[in-house]
Each structure stands twice: as structure tokens, then as C-alpha cells.
Design a protein around this motif. Structure first.
Motif, PDB file in Angstrom:
ATOM      1  N   TRP A   4      43.512  39.264  42.635  1.00  0.00           N
ATOM      2  CA  TRP A   4      43.826  40.046  43.825  1.00  0.00           C
ATOM      3  C   TRP A   4      44.078  39.129  45.024  1.00  0.00           C
ATOM      4  CZ3 TRP A   4      41.599  45.466  44.968  1.00  0.00           C
ATOM      5  CH2 TRP A   4      41.828  46.314  43.876  1.00  0.00           C
ATOM      6  N   SER A   5      43.278  38.080  45.146  1.00  0.00           N
ATOM      7  CA  SER A   5      43.440  37.145  46.254  1.00  0.00           C
ATOM      8  C   SER A   5      44.777  36.402  46.153  1.00  0.00           C
ATOM      9  CB  SER A   5      42.271  36.155  46.260  1.00  0.00           C
ATOM     10  OG  SER A   5      42.325  35.342  47.391  1.00  0.00           O
ATOM     11  N   LEU A  51      37.229  48.010  48.522  1.00  0.00           N
ATOM     12  CA  LEU A  51      37.300  46.672  47.942  1.00  0.00           C
ATOM     13  C   LEU A  51      38.345  45.822  48.667  1.00  0.00           C
ATOM     14  CD1 LEU A  51      36.014  44.937  45.714  1.00  0.00           C
ATOM     15  CD2 LEU A  51      37.837  45.706  44.181  1.00  0.00           C
ATOM     16  N   LEU A  92      38.078  41.949  49.711  1.00  0.00           N
ATOM     17  CA  LEU A  92      39.187  41.040  49.433  1.00  0.00           C
ATOM     18  C   LEU A  92      39.622  40.307  50.698  1.00  0.00           C
ATOM     19  CD1 LEU A  92      41.588  39.898  47.750  1.00  0.00           C
ATOM     20  CD2 LEU A  92      42.809  42.029  48.312  1.00  0.00           C
ATOM     21  N   TRP A  98      39.477  49.487  44.819  1.00  0.00           N
ATOM     22  CA  TRP A  98      39.420  49.686  43.370  1.00  0.00           C
ATOM     23  C   TRP A  98      40.048  51.033  43.008  1.00  0.00           C
ATOM     24  CZ3 TRP A  98      34.578  51.770  40.647  1.00  0.00           C
ATOM     25  CH2 TRP A  98      34.713  51.666  39.257  1.00  0.00           C
ATOM     26  N   ARG A 104      40.166  41.687  39.432  1.00  0.00           N
ATOM     27  CA  ARG A 104      39.629  40.328  39.398  1.00  0.00           C
ATOM     28  C   ARG A 104      39.889  39.696  40.767  1.00  0.00           C
ATOM     29  NH1 ARG A 104      38.269  41.132  34.742  1.00  0.00           N
ATOM     30  NH2 ARG A 104      39.183  40.806  32.709  1.00  0.00           N
ATOM     31  N   ARG A 105      38.819  39.189  41.347  1.00  0.00           N
ATOM     32  CA  ARG A 105      38.905  38.673  42.716  1.00  0.00           C
ATOM     33  C   ARG A 105      39.985  37.600  42.862  1.00  0.00           C
ATOM     34  NH1 ARG A 105      33.409  36.725  45.329  1.00  0.00           N
ATOM     35  NH2 ARG A 105      33.617  35.144  43.707  1.00  0.00           N
ATOM     36  N   TRP A 150      37.152  37.543  51.553  1.00  0.00           N
ATOM     37  CA  TRP A 150      37.228  36.459  50.573  1.00  0.00           C
ATOM     38  C   TRP A 150      38.515  35.642  50.784  1.00  0.00           C
ATOM     39  CZ3 TRP A 150      34.411  33.861  47.148  1.00  0.00           C
ATOM     40  CH2 TRP A 150      35.087  33.057  46.228  1.00  0.00           C
ATOM     41  N   TRP A 151      39.632  36.350  50.864  1.00  0.00           N
ATOM     42  CA  TRP A 151      40.924  35.677  51.021  1.00  0.00           C
ATOM     43  C   TRP A 151      40.939  34.832  52.300  1.00  0.00           C
ATOM     44  CZ3 TRP A 151      44.359  36.223  55.027  1.00  0.00           C
ATOM     45  CH2 TRP A 151      45.571  35.544  54.873  1.00  0.00           C
ATOM     46  N   TRP A 193      32.799  40.158  42.016  1.00  0.00           N
ATOM     47  CA  TRP A 193      33.157  40.228  43.434  1.00  0.00           C
ATOM     48  C   TRP A 193      32.007  39.829  44.354  1.00  0.00           C
ATOM     49  CZ3 TRP A 193      37.852  41.360  45.771  1.00  0.00           C
ATOM     50  CH2 TRP A 193      38.897  41.638  44.897  1.00  0.00           C
TER      51      TRP A 193
END
Length: 183
Positions: free
Chosen positions: A46-47, A68, A72, A12, A42-43, A75-76, A109
Motif C-alpha cells: 500500500w505504501s 487504515l 498508511l 481496509w 500489506r503495508r 507510515w508512508w 500494520w
């Protein structure tokens, strides 16, 4: 490995002057994954951006994530069909977006993905990180299947930590490169 295949994933607000990621970008030619909005991340955005960069980069790639950027990465990796293109990840000082204070500043997130990463990873945690407790960092490393490294008391491992080129961190990245080249 070509330096363009080593992707820097800042957290971030991006990595500023004096941050080890910025120093590595200058010294080694690693490529920063630029995000559309560093201030209101925003997730999904960004992904999608990470996916786009990984698809456009000759495989294999190594990810170097901070804060962050670590969240990410998890998540990705859990949602991408391109995770096989990643050979490994250096994850530094994950931001605990499930903390009430951080969650309020960076909504959308949480929850943090807790499944093992499909590639080797090293997670470096600090004992006095204001954005992620040491125990929480150890737990994330375990959940993600990452080797955990205790950095001692280095705050959030950012520009304020005064690491400069951070040769110790770069040695972990080089070790990860060597280990994944054996596969």
C-alpha cells in the motif's frame, strides 16, 4: 487546486457505495488511490502504491484518508522521500491496528507510526468508533501534530454513518486547502 491532486485513501475493504469518500469522488472528481488488494492489505504494498501515485501526480497534493488510510499516511510520511509533495491531510476515523481484534484481521500494520507528520493535518474522530477509541484518536492526533476535531457519535464515519456528501467534512478539507495555500 486541481481535483486530481486531492487523493482519497480508503481503508481496509475500500470505500463502498454511500461512503463519503465515494460521494466526494463522484461529486468533486477527487482521485482514489487504488490498491492491488483491498481484502488482504500489506503495508509495504500500500505504501509503495501511494508513493507511485504521489510521484506521478503534479505537486502539491492533499490526502484524504479514512481508517487504515490514516495509518498508511503516517507510515508512508515517515519513510518517503516524497512527503514534501503533500500540502496537508484530512485524516478521518483512524483504525487502531494495535487493537487485538483489528490486529488479528489486518496483520503487519502495527506498530502505528507516532512521529509528527511533515505537513499540516486535521484528524476527525468519533466518540463511538468501534475501531478506535476516542481517547486513542486524540492521542494519534497529538502524536502526528494534527488538529483534532470531535465529530460526536458517528460510528466509524463510513457508509453506515449515513453522512452522504458530508458537507461538514468537506468544509474541513476546504479549510485545509486554504490554510496550506497561504504557505
Amino acid at each position: 487546486m486541481n481535483p486530481e491532486q486531492i487523493l482519497l485513501l480508503p481503508g481496509w475493504l475500500n470505500s463502498t457505495e454511500g461512503h463519503w469518500q465515494t460521494e466526494w469522488e463522484r461529486a468533486h472528481g477527487y482521485r482514489r488511490v487504488e490498491q492491488h488488494d483491498w481484502f488482504t492489505p500489506r503495508r509495504g504494498d500500500w505504501s509503495a502504491r501511494l508513493e507511485e501515485v504521489i510521484i506521478d501526480t503534479p505537486a502539491p497534493v492533499l490526502l484524504v484518508a479514512h481508517s487504515l488510510g490514516c495509518i498508511l499516511t503516517a507510515w508512508w510520511a515517515a519513510h518517503s522521500r516524497s512527503a514534501h509533495r503533500v500540502r496537508g491531510a484530512l485524516l478521518v476515523a483512524p483504525g487502531d491496528v494495535e487493537q487485538v481484534e483489528l490486529s488479528a484481521q489486518i496483520p503487519g500494520w502495527a506498530p502505528i507510526v507516532r512521529q509528527p507528520l511533515p505537513f499540516p493535518a486535521v484528524l476527525v474522530g468519533s466518540r463511538n468508533d468501534p475501531y478506535c477509541s476516542f481517547q486513542r484518536a486524540q492521542g494519534l492526533a497529538s502524536d502526528w501534530g494534527a488538529r483534532f476535531v470531535d465529530l460526536g457519535e458517528r460510528g466509524h464515519v463510513n457508509a453506515e454513518s449515513g453522512l452522504g456528501l458530508w458537507p461538514e467534512g468537506h468544509a474541513w478539507l476546504e479549510s485545509l486547502m486554504r490554510d496550506t495555500d497561504k504557505d
